[in-house]
Design a protein around this motif. Structure first.
Motif, PDB file in Angstrom:
ATOM      1  N   PHE A 150       0.908  -1.252   0.010  1.00  0.00           N
ATOM      2  CA  PHE A 150       0.100   0.164   0.094  1.00  0.00           C
ATOM      3  C   PHE A 150       0.767   1.368   0.012  1.00  0.00           C
ATOM      4  N   PHE A 151       1.911   1.296   0.576  1.00  0.00           N
ATOM      5  CA  PHE A 151       2.642   2.643   0.643  1.00  0.00           C
ATOM      6  C   PHE A 151       3.193   2.937  -0.589  1.00  0.00           C
ATOM      7  N   THR A 152       3.715   1.981  -1.407  1.00  0.00           N
ATOM      8  CA  THR A 152       4.383   2.301  -2.655  1.00  0.00           C
ATOM      9  C   THR A 152       3.190   2.604  -3.469  1.00  0.00           C
ATOM     10  N   ARG A 153       2.052   2.121  -3.230  1.00  0.00           N
ATOM     11  CA  ARG A 153       1.024   2.587  -4.354  1.00  0.00           C
ATOM     12  C   ARG A 153       0.532   3.935  -3.845  1.00  0.00           C
ATOM     13  N   LYS A 154       0.357   4.222  -2.581  1.00  0.00           N
ATOM     14  CA  LYS A 154       0.113   5.633  -2.046  1.00  0.00           C
ATOM     15  C   LYS A 154       0.945   6.526  -2.595  1.00  0.00           C
ATOM     16  N   LEU A 155       2.348   6.142  -2.695  1.00  0.00           N
ATOM     17  CA  LEU A 155       3.448   7.213  -3.114  1.00  0.00           C
ATOM     18  C   LEU A 155       3.271   7.475  -4.525  1.00  0.00           C
ATOM     19  N   MET A 156       2.881   6.676  -5.283  1.00  0.00           N
ATOM     20  CA  MET A 156       2.559   6.813  -6.789  1.00  0.00           C
ATOM     21  C   MET A 156       1.232   7.610  -6.989  1.00  0.00           C
ATOM     22  N   PHE A 157      -0.018   7.388  -6.162  1.00  0.00           N
ATOM     23  CA  PHE A 157      -0.978   8.073  -6.217  1.00  0.00           C
ATOM     24  C   PHE A 157      -0.956   9.638  -6.105  1.00  0.00           C
ATOM     25  N   VAL A 158      -0.135  10.100  -5.193  1.00  0.00           N
ATOM     26  CA  VAL A 158       0.130  11.342  -5.005  1.00  0.00           C
ATOM     27  C   VAL A 158       1.332  11.975  -5.754  1.00  0.00           C
ATOM     28  N   THR A 177      -7.032   9.720   1.693  1.00  0.00           N
ATOM     29  CA  THR A 177      -7.536  11.185   1.753  1.00  0.00           C
ATOM     30  C   THR A 177      -7.050  11.836   2.885  1.00  0.00           C
ATOM     31  N   ALA A 178      -6.833  11.009   3.925  1.00  0.00           N
ATOM     32  CA  ALA A 178      -6.081  11.956   5.192  1.00  0.00           C
ATOM     33  C   ALA A 178      -4.661  12.114   5.000  1.00  0.00           C
ATOM     34  N   GLU A 179      -4.138  11.172   4.314  1.00  0.00           N
ATOM     35  CA  GLU A 179      -2.596  11.309   4.101  1.00  0.00           C
ATOM     36  C   GLU A 179      -2.201  12.455   3.059  1.00  0.00           C
ATOM     37  N   VAL A 180      -3.244  12.411   1.964  1.00  0.00           N
ATOM     38  CA  VAL A 180      -3.039  13.680   1.137  1.00  0.00           C
ATOM     39  C   VAL A 180      -3.160  14.910   1.991  1.00  0.00           C
ATOM     40  N   MET A 181      -4.077  15.337   2.717  1.00  0.00           N
ATOM     41  CA  MET A 181      -4.193  16.393   3.465  1.00  0.00           C
ATOM     42  C   MET A 181      -2.946  16.703   4.395  1.00  0.00           C
ATOM     43  N   THR A 182      -2.443  15.516   4.962  1.00  0.00           N
ATOM     44  CA  THR A 182      -1.520  15.671   5.843  1.00  0.00           C
ATOM     45  C   THR A 182      -0.258  16.026   4.827  1.00  0.00           C
ATOM     46  N   LEU A 183       0.061  15.592   3.867  1.00  0.00           N
ATOM     47  CA  LEU A 183       1.149  16.013   2.980  1.00  0.00           C
ATOM     48  C   LEU A 183       1.148  17.337   2.673  1.00  0.00           C
ATOM     49  N   LEU A 184       0.041  17.693   2.367  1.00  0.00           N
ATOM     50  CA  LEU A 184      -0.232  19.319   2.003  1.00  0.00           C
ATOM     51  C   LEU A 184      -0.055  20.265   3.224  1.00  0.00           C
ATOM     52  N   GLN A 185      -0.760  19.840   4.461  1.00  0.00           N
ATOM     53  CA  GLN A 185      -0.394  20.517   5.467  1.00  0.00           C
ATOM     54  C   GLN A 185       0.812  20.780   6.061  1.00  0.00           C
ATOM     55  N   THR A 186       1.763  19.796   5.738  1.00  0.00           N
ATOM     56  CA  THR A 186       3.287  19.811   6.297  1.00  0.00           C
ATOM     57  C   THR A 186       4.123  20.105   5.237  1.00  0.00           C
ATOM     58  N   GLY A 187       3.305  20.707   4.156  1.00  0.00           N
ATOM     59  CA  GLY A 187       4.499  21.157   2.883  1.00  0.00           C
ATOM     60  C   GLY A 187       5.222  19.860   2.363  1.00  0.00           C
ATOM     61  N   PRO A 190       3.732  19.477  -3.342  1.00  0.00           N
ATOM     62  CA  PRO A 190       3.409  20.872  -3.689  1.00  0.00           C
ATOM     63  C   PRO A 190       1.789  20.856  -3.693  1.00  0.00           C
ATOM     64  N   MET A 191       1.213  22.261  -3.290  1.00  0.00           N
ATOM     65  CA  MET A 191      -0.046  22.410  -3.385  1.00  0.00           C
ATOM     66  C   MET A 191      -0.853  21.845  -4.566  1.00  0.00           C
ATOM     67  N   ILE A 192      -1.826  21.295  -4.259  1.00  0.00           N
ATOM     68  CA  ILE A 192      -2.793  20.733  -5.452  1.00  0.00           C
ATOM     69  C   ILE A 192      -4.111  20.845  -4.878  1.00  0.00           C
ATOM     70  N   PRO A 193      -5.327  20.999  -5.638  1.00  0.00           N
ATOM     71  CA  PRO A 193      -6.687  21.066  -4.830  1.00  0.00           C
ATOM     72  C   PRO A 193      -6.984  19.798  -4.724  1.00  0.00           C
ATOM     73  N   VAL A 194      -7.851  19.612  -3.592  1.00  0.00           N
ATOM     74  CA  VAL A 194      -8.320  18.223  -3.167  1.00  0.00           C
ATOM     75  C   VAL A 194     -10.103  18.589  -2.915  1.00  0.00           C
ATOM     76  N   VAL A 195     -10.717  17.658  -3.708  1.00  0.00           N
ATOM     77  CA  VAL A 195     -12.144  17.947  -3.568  1.00  0.00           C
ATOM     78  C   VAL A 195     -12.795  16.621  -2.885  1.00  0.00           C
ATOM     79  N   LEU A 196     -13.668  16.714  -1.919  1.00  0.00           N
ATOM     80  CA  LEU A 196     -14.434  15.599  -1.287  1.00  0.00           C
ATOM     81  C   LEU A 196     -15.904  15.557  -2.003  1.00  0.00           C
TER      82      LEU A 196
END
Length: 333
Positions: A150-158, A177-187, A190-196
């Motif tokens: 899962f961790f390699t898959r999630k890396l490729m997703f973002v 979803t929470a991981e993407v928000m964490t990556l954005l919040q901690t810099g 790069p900033m991207i739009p996230v839509v729920l």
């Protein structure tokens, strides 16, 4: 075709740097031998390297193509309103020449691919003992990667995406979803739009938003500006508009010698630049916002060399405010 800069640099520069990086990898392997690393740990490292190498090779031809990652439940039936919403969203993004990246399974993942069609679909499948065969849209396609971890898959997703859209799902969807928000919040990304995205009348993400407000925000665990890192909607039209609006003027970002460089589709007028300096001085460590041409350190990205830059010394903490700055830049002057 919309493009994303290839921060890896030119082919020539990549070739020049590669021997050094490969030598570092060789030395790391030598240290693993000297450390008498357990076979189980070596298997994890080996499989990780194999998976990522292959995934990089699959995504490389599409690196400059805008891509949206779609998360959601594998168990959503085709008759469900959220399935139809995901399918419509995929169709709309493919019409704008975006690629749709999903986990390649059934449910919401298949819906996104159905809408986008095979040509505009990419898949990152995961090996599971149940419910995760590749959907018929992407099965057998060269743009499909099957991964064990899962961790390699999630890396490729973002790593490869320019936006994330999450529809209702289970633990996996919430985790992604929470991981993407964490990556954005901690810099860390790069900033991207996230839509729920809910279907019309849906409450899944509305309830999530209430939890964030009452528990995370009221509990002092996030800042009010962090709420700007995502958008909750039940409208496909609004979801598509959010992605389009994000790249209306803003193009991409990178750090150069400690300064944040925002690449823009067109220059800001004098009044707009003055307003940026006035409204967002709180996120600048020293000096102000300067509009200039490409920096010498960006010479490897010839495809965006003509784009104007907004350069400043960012405090690297106020990521919600950074998103607000990008939104302000994208507004009409």
């Amino acid at each position: 075709m919309t493009e994303k800069p290839d921060d890896s640099g030119s082919n020539k520069e990549t070739r020049l740097r590669s021997p050094d990086l490969i030598e570092v990898m060789r030395k790391t392997i030598d240290r693993l031998v000297r450390d008498r690393t357990a076979r189980g740990d070596l298997k994890i490292l080996s499989r990780t390297l194999i998976e990522l190498r292959y995934a990089f090779s699959v995504f490389r031809p599409y690196r400059r193509h805008r891509k949206v990652t779609v998360f959601g439940s594998a168990r959503t039936a085709p008759s469900h309103p959220t399935f139809k919403a995901a399918e419509e969203f995929g169709r709309r993004m493919a019409a704008e020449d975006w690629m749709v990246v999903t986990g390649a399974g059934s449910g919401i993942m298949e819906a996104g691919h159905r809408g986008a069609g095979r040509e505009h679909s990419m898949g990152l499948n995961i090996m599971l003992p149940f419910e995760q065969g590749a959907n018929p849209v992407i099965e057998g396609d060269r743009k499909l990667v099957t991964m064990k971890y899962f961790f390699t898959r999630k890396l490729m997703f973002v790593k490869e995406c320019h936006a994330v859209v999450s529809l209702p799902g289970g633990f996996g969807t919430l985790d992604e979803t929470a991981e993407v928000m964490t990556l954005l919040q901690t810099g860390k990304h790069p900033m991207i739009p996230v839509v729920l995205l809910d279907s019309p009348g849906g409450t899944y993400w509305k309830e999530f938003g209430k939890f964030v407000d009452s528990q995370l925000l009221d509990g002092g665990m996030i800042s009010p500006e962090d709420l700007r890192l995502y958008k909750i909607t039940e409208s496909v039209d609004e979801a598509v508009a959010e992605l389009d609006r994000f790249y209306r003027v803003y193009h991409s970002m990178r750090y150069v010698n400690g300064k944040l460089v925002l690449r823009l589709q067109r220059p800001l007028g004098a009044a707009k630049l003055a307003a940026v300096n006035d409204r967002f001085s709180d996120i600048v460590v020293k000096g102000g916002f300067e509009q200039m041409a490409a920096l010498p350190e960006e010479h490897s990205e010839a495809e965006i060399a003509e784009l104007p830059r907004l350069v400043f010394l960012f405090n690297r903490r106020a990521m919600g405010r950074l998103r607000m700055l990008i939104d302000f830049i994208n507004e009409d002057e």
